[in-house]
Write a protein that holds these residues in place. Sequence first.
Motif, PDB file in Angstrom:
ATOM      1  N   ASP A  50       2.024  -6.984  -0.538  1.00 49.51           N
ATOM      2  CA  ASP A  50       1.299  -6.147  -0.756  1.00 49.51           C
ATOM      3  C   ASP A  50       2.123  -4.534   0.503  1.00 49.51           C
ATOM      4  O   ASP A  50       2.945  -5.278   1.268  1.00 49.51           O
ATOM      5  CB  ASP A  50       0.636  -6.003   0.294  1.00 49.51           C
ATOM      6  CG  ASP A  50      -0.657  -6.428  -1.001  1.00 49.51           C
ATOM      7  OD1 ASP A  50      -0.928  -5.533  -1.683  1.00 49.51           O
ATOM      8  OD2 ASP A  50      -1.732  -7.598  -0.780  1.00 49.51           O
ATOM      9  N   LEU A  51       2.468  -3.243  -0.289  1.00 47.70           N
ATOM     10  CA  LEU A  51       3.080  -2.354   0.277  1.00 47.70           C
ATOM     11  C   LEU A  51       1.873  -1.360   1.298  1.00 47.70           C
ATOM     12  O   LEU A  51       1.135  -1.208  -0.025  1.00 47.70           O
ATOM     13  CB  LEU A  51       3.687  -1.775  -0.915  1.00 47.70           C
ATOM     14  CG  LEU A  51       4.812  -0.990  -0.489  1.00 47.70           C
ATOM     15  CD1 LEU A  51       5.801  -1.392   0.424  1.00 47.70           C
ATOM     16  CD2 LEU A  51       5.330  -0.267  -1.906  1.00 47.70           C
ATOM     17  N   ILE A  53       1.424   2.370   2.335  1.00 50.86           N
ATOM     18  CA  ILE A  53       2.189   3.395   2.405  1.00 50.86           C
ATOM     19  C   ILE A  53       0.774   4.377   3.456  1.00 50.86           C
ATOM     20  O   ILE A  53      -0.404   4.960   2.961  1.00 50.86           O
ATOM     21  CB  ILE A  53       2.200   4.270   1.931  1.00 50.86           C
ATOM     22  CG1 ILE A  53       3.057   3.005   0.354  1.00 50.86           C
ATOM     23  CG2 ILE A  53       2.629   5.050   0.920  1.00 50.86           C
ATOM     24  CD1 ILE A  53       4.621   2.826   1.158  1.00 50.86           C
ATOM     25  N   GLU A  54       1.927   5.332   4.185  1.00 48.32           N
ATOM     26  CA  GLU A  54       0.854   6.249   5.368  1.00 48.32           C
ATOM     27  C   GLU A  54       0.558   7.304   4.063  1.00 48.32           C
ATOM     28  O   GLU A  54       1.327   7.663   3.127  1.00 48.32           O
ATOM     29  CB  GLU A  54       1.396   6.933   6.457  1.00 48.32           C
ATOM     30  CG  GLU A  54       0.986   6.870   7.661  1.00 48.32           C
ATOM     31  CD  GLU A  54       1.601   7.852   8.907  1.00 48.32           C
ATOM     32  OE1 GLU A  54       2.761   7.804   8.132  1.00 48.32           O
ATOM     33  OE2 GLU A  54       1.635   8.976   9.325  1.00 48.32           O
ATOM     34  N   ILE A  56      -0.908   7.660   1.928  1.00 46.81           N
ATOM     35  CA  ILE A  56      -2.027   6.740   0.710  1.00 46.81           C
ATOM     36  C   ILE A  56      -3.340   5.848   1.334  1.00 46.81           C
ATOM     37  O   ILE A  56      -4.587   5.551   0.776  1.00 46.81           O
ATOM     38  CB  ILE A  56      -1.474   6.127  -0.387  1.00 46.81           C
ATOM     39  CG1 ILE A  56       0.740   7.418  -0.695  1.00 46.81           C
ATOM     40  CG2 ILE A  56      -1.283   5.346  -1.196  1.00 46.81           C
ATOM     41  CD1 ILE A  56      -0.584   7.944  -1.801  1.00 46.81           C
ATOM     42  N   HIS A  57      -2.276   4.283   1.471  1.00 56.97           N
ATOM     43  CA  HIS A  57      -3.514   3.592   1.891  1.00 56.97           C
ATOM     44  C   HIS A  57      -3.997   3.909   3.227  1.00 56.97           C
ATOM     45  O   HIS A  57      -4.906   2.726   3.828  1.00 56.97           O
ATOM     46  CB  HIS A  57      -2.762   1.901   2.242  1.00 56.97           C
ATOM     47  CG  HIS A  57      -1.894   1.604   0.860  1.00 56.97           C
ATOM     48  ND1 HIS A  57      -1.209   2.474   0.550  1.00 56.97           N
ATOM     49  CD2 HIS A  57      -2.910   1.340  -0.093  1.00 56.97           C
ATOM     50  CE1 HIS A  57      -0.460   1.666  -0.594  1.00 56.97           C
ATOM     51  NE2 HIS A  57      -1.577   1.339  -1.781  1.00 56.97           N
ATOM     52  N   ASN A 134       6.634   9.190   6.531  1.00 61.61           N
ATOM     53  CA  ASN A 134       5.508   8.071   6.517  1.00 61.61           C
ATOM     54  C   ASN A 134       5.676   6.822   6.606  1.00 61.61           C
ATOM     55  O   ASN A 134       6.777   6.235   6.270  1.00 61.61           O
ATOM     56  CB  ASN A 134       4.642   8.403   4.750  1.00 61.61           C
ATOM     57  CG  ASN A 134       4.197   9.534   4.388  1.00 61.61           C
ATOM     58  OD1 ASN A 134       3.501   9.863   4.556  1.00 61.61           O
ATOM     59  ND2 ASN A 134       5.279   9.615   3.359  1.00 61.61           N
ATOM     60  N   ALA A 136       6.349   2.869   6.503  1.00 56.17           N
ATOM     61  CA  ALA A 136       5.574   2.360   5.273  1.00 56.17           C
ATOM     62  C   ALA A 136       5.661   0.388   5.950  1.00 56.17           C
ATOM     63  O   ALA A 136       6.787   0.322   6.582  1.00 56.17           O
ATOM     64  CB  ALA A 136       6.754   2.241   4.297  1.00 56.17           C
ATOM     65  N   SER A 138       5.084  -2.836   4.129  1.00 53.43           N
ATOM     66  CA  SER A 138       5.169  -4.552   3.448  1.00 53.43           C
ATOM     67  C   SER A 138       5.499  -5.521   4.014  1.00 53.43           C
ATOM     68  O   SER A 138       6.148  -6.324   4.906  1.00 53.43           O
ATOM     69  CB  SER A 138       6.785  -4.040   2.960  1.00 53.43           C
ATOM     70  OG  SER A 138       6.627  -5.106   1.173  1.00 53.43           O
ATOM     71  N   HIS A 331      -3.927   3.319  -8.540  1.00 54.62           N
ATOM     72  CA  HIS A 331      -3.346   4.522  -7.967  1.00 54.62           C
ATOM     73  C   HIS A 331      -2.453   5.586  -8.216  1.00 54.62           C
ATOM     74  O   HIS A 331      -2.578   6.288  -7.665  1.00 54.62           O
ATOM     75  CB  HIS A 331      -2.281   3.100  -6.462  1.00 54.62           C
ATOM     76  CG  HIS A 331      -3.454   2.633  -5.714  1.00 54.62           C
ATOM     77  ND1 HIS A 331      -4.150   2.756  -5.141  1.00 54.62           N
ATOM     78  CD2 HIS A 331      -3.148   0.752  -5.580  1.00 54.62           C
ATOM     79  CE1 HIS A 331      -4.326   1.765  -4.050  1.00 54.62           C
ATOM     80  NE2 HIS A 331      -3.860   0.291  -4.939  1.00 54.62           N
TER      81      HIS A 331
ATOM     82  N   SER B  93       8.084  -4.707  -4.400  1.00 57.15           N
ATOM     83  CA  SER B  93       7.626  -3.677  -4.376  1.00 57.15           C
ATOM     84  C   SER B  93       7.422  -1.839  -4.645  1.00 57.15           C
ATOM     85  O   SER B  93       9.409  -1.971  -3.581  1.00 57.15           O
ATOM     86  CB  SER B  93       6.656  -3.893  -3.458  1.00 57.15           C
ATOM     87  OG  SER B  93       6.408  -4.768  -3.285  1.00 57.15           O
ATOM     88  N   ASP B 127       3.842  -5.584  -5.861  1.00 59.47           N
ATOM     89  CA  ASP B 127       3.023  -4.598  -5.794  1.00 59.47           C
ATOM     90  C   ASP B 127       3.748  -2.759  -6.113  1.00 59.47           C
ATOM     91  O   ASP B 127       5.043  -2.832  -5.376  1.00 59.47           O
ATOM     92  CB  ASP B 127       2.842  -4.490  -4.128  1.00 59.47           C
ATOM     93  CG  ASP B 127       1.442  -3.482  -3.646  1.00 59.47           C
ATOM     94  OD1 ASP B 127       0.645  -3.530  -4.710  1.00 59.47           O
ATOM     95  OD2 ASP B 127       0.421  -3.247  -2.678  1.00 59.47           O
ATOM     96  N   THR B 129       2.914   1.166  -5.982  1.00 56.47           N
ATOM     97  CA  THR B 129       2.251   2.182  -5.058  1.00 56.47           C
ATOM     98  C   THR B 129       2.540   2.940  -5.463  1.00 56.47           C
ATOM     99  O   THR B 129       3.403   3.543  -6.007  1.00 56.47           O
ATOM    100  CB  THR B 129       1.106   1.768  -4.115  1.00 56.47           C
ATOM    101  OG1 THR B 129      -0.038   2.357  -3.147  1.00 56.47           O
ATOM    102  CG2 THR B 129       2.479   1.460  -3.082  1.00 56.47           C
ATOM    103  N   ARG B 130       1.333   3.974  -5.045  1.00 56.62           N
ATOM    104  CA  ARG B 130       2.140   6.154  -5.219  1.00 56.62           C
ATOM    105  C   ARG B 130       2.164   6.584  -3.639  1.00 56.62           C
ATOM    106  O   ARG B 130       1.995   5.633  -2.841  1.00 56.62           O
ATOM    107  CB  ARG B 130       0.506   7.153  -4.953  1.00 56.62           C
ATOM    108  CG  ARG B 130       0.632   8.531  -5.497  1.00 56.62           C
ATOM    109  CD  ARG B 130      -0.054   8.738  -6.628  1.00 56.62           C
ATOM    110  NE  ARG B 130      -1.181   8.468  -6.193  1.00 56.62           N
ATOM    111  CZ  ARG B 130      -1.608   9.441  -5.057  1.00 56.62           C
ATOM    112  NH1 ARG B 130      -0.743  10.448  -4.099  1.00 56.62           N
ATOM    113  NH2 ARG B 130      -3.398   9.545  -3.957  1.00 56.62           N
ATOM    114  N   SER B 138      10.814  -2.691  -1.921  1.00 54.23           N
ATOM    115  CA  SER B 138      10.989  -3.242  -0.777  1.00 54.23           C
ATOM    116  C   SER B 138      10.753  -5.188  -2.102  1.00 54.23           C
ATOM    117  O   SER B 138      10.467  -4.961  -2.070  1.00 54.23           O
ATOM    118  CB  SER B 138       9.438  -3.839   0.077  1.00 54.23           C
ATOM    119  OG  SER B 138       9.341  -4.776   0.738  1.00 54.23           O
TER     120      SER B 138
END
Lengths: 333, 333
Positions: A50-51, A53-54, A56-57, A134, A136, A138, A331, B93, B127, B129-130, B138
């Motif tokens: 799973d990734l 991201i600042e 976004i998540h 940002n 990130a 992972s 997303h 990812s 994975d 994502t935006r 990754s």
Amino acid sequence: MKLSEIGEFGFISRFSPLFASLVPESFTGIGDDCAIIPQNGKEDLVITTDLLIENIHFLRDSVTPDQLGYKSLAVNLSDIAAMGAAPAGSFLSLAIPADTEVEYLDAFMKSYHAISEQYEVPLLGGDTTRSPGNIAISVCVIGKCPKNTAKLRSTANDEDIVCVTGHLGDSAGGFKVILEKTAMTSETGYLVNRHYMPVPRLPEGRLLASLPGVTAMMDISDGLASDLMQILKASGKSGTVDLDKLPLSEMLEKVSFEQGWDPIELATAGGEDYELLCTVSPSHFKDVSEHFFSTFGKKLYPIGRINKGQPSVQWIREGREIIFVKKGFDHFK
Amino acid sequence: MKLSEIGEFGFISRFSPLFASLVPESFTGIGDDCAIIPQNGKEDLVITTDLLIENIHFLRDSVTPDQLGYKSLAVNLSDIAAMGAAPAGSFLSLAIPADTEVEYLDAFMKSYHAISEQYEVPLLGGDTTRSPGNIAISVCVIGKCPKNTAKLRSTANDEDIVCVTGHLGDSAGGFKVILEKTAMTSETGYLVNRHYMPVPRLPEGRLLASLPGVTAMMDISDGLASDLMQILKASGKSGTVDLDKLPLSEMLEKVSFEQGWDPIELATAGGEDYELLCTVSPSHFKDVSEHFFSTFGKKLYPIGRINKGQPSVQWIREGREIIFVKKGFDHFK
């Protein structure tokens, strides 16, 4: 054409057929919570990544480094739980702006260590690098399960009962509390905690995978509506969900009433519940449900049915079908 | 205190002792090219992961999506090669800005597929994502090797001969060509290609790991000076490198002469060579070297020696020790 026009699933569907022929027949690749690699006569290996991201998540202002360190591993452990496997090790990669305070990172790692210790998951490697913008994060987790016991999304049968392992919508409610800066009470605090500190349902997943009659399983990360569709598409079935049966916490009901929120919308479209969603054959449901209750002292909640038909969800309220449009996050959109 | 004050290795050293007690004794965790998880009586599993960040590891203007897709997997396969293992599957990812052109991503995935096919590595998950800013990539690769054959950094012995599998400095030269916008010729083009399209030394790694007398191995990603120190620290040894023996390509020598570059600096401090660095016991060196030549039709280059002593490198030029300060990259500094 921009990525935003086709979305995350649109992008994945463009390349995944290209790669299909490289996957050995005994492997399970893209399309489930984890990949499965057979190891030997006794065990299979499961792997998930799973990734995060600042911006976004997560927003750095509204999540502590402790919560972030915990959640980074927890959401991956939830994927391992969804297969009915046990975690064997994690890999953590971080891209970090050079002006980040070391104390912030220490707190992140301390909390990542605490959850690693709690679930006995050694940190085995990773990568650290500078980020121009940002943060990130992972994470990759490897797990093991007895051979051919990993639960897939594609194996739901007609008539199966759709079940969840706990309350839905708390995490989405907690996220709303954060976004709307709702006053902090014990109830709103509970919801926020459910958002930042989801409990990976590892023992629940392992028990369910070991019981006869549990057919398909996944974790609820994008929201019940979106995730149930994943099971239905993978299994080639349709499904019915009785909205009156969705398990809601008292805290979510209370805060929703006070704030004028629709808790059912949060429970279906909200996401990040990290409860398990499974299907159980009707002839085994009583046994599975009793076994679950006697082991964990909590209910396995039946919320719907699997049916023949094109992949789609029928939503039932007070005995009648209703139309429900929200389908959870994508997303890129 | 800011992260930039302690650097990447400083950060890792703050948390890795905390995690050490969680790692089962039979596992190899943080500190080698891959982690090693024993599987059964016959095989071990190796796992590596790398994070590539736009504007740190690559500039979107100066690398094509084809090159980027290739390199994202190639650098991870190089870590698998460094253990002497064979890749079994990859996980990709991606964090992508929503306004990215789909055609750009298609080209990236097409090239990622081509190298996956070339080395028979199935893509098993990941994975997407935006991203609010930069692209983040990754990759995690899983590999297998016969039990207890994975080569570590910590097992170099006194008197061992330090060897490399190919030319050093080409990649750093190629990067200089890109940065300095040096005119494109067949020689500068060769160097740029070596930078963007490094060849993972998988067959070389597997052969070396299978031969008696090869004691330690890793891949050269941060530059010879930095990476040899990793072997020396892990093995508790010192080392000597004869700068006159460093293998340099004719192309690097020609371009360096024309541009007034020091090719030895590029070969020692430059990084991203992705050749293998190994140590071989002197009694086996002749056999290993002949076996290597007869298999691959190219030399295994002896460039130095392992000695007793505190971890440090003595650099020799024309028979005399010289002082050499550059130590390769540290991503946070």
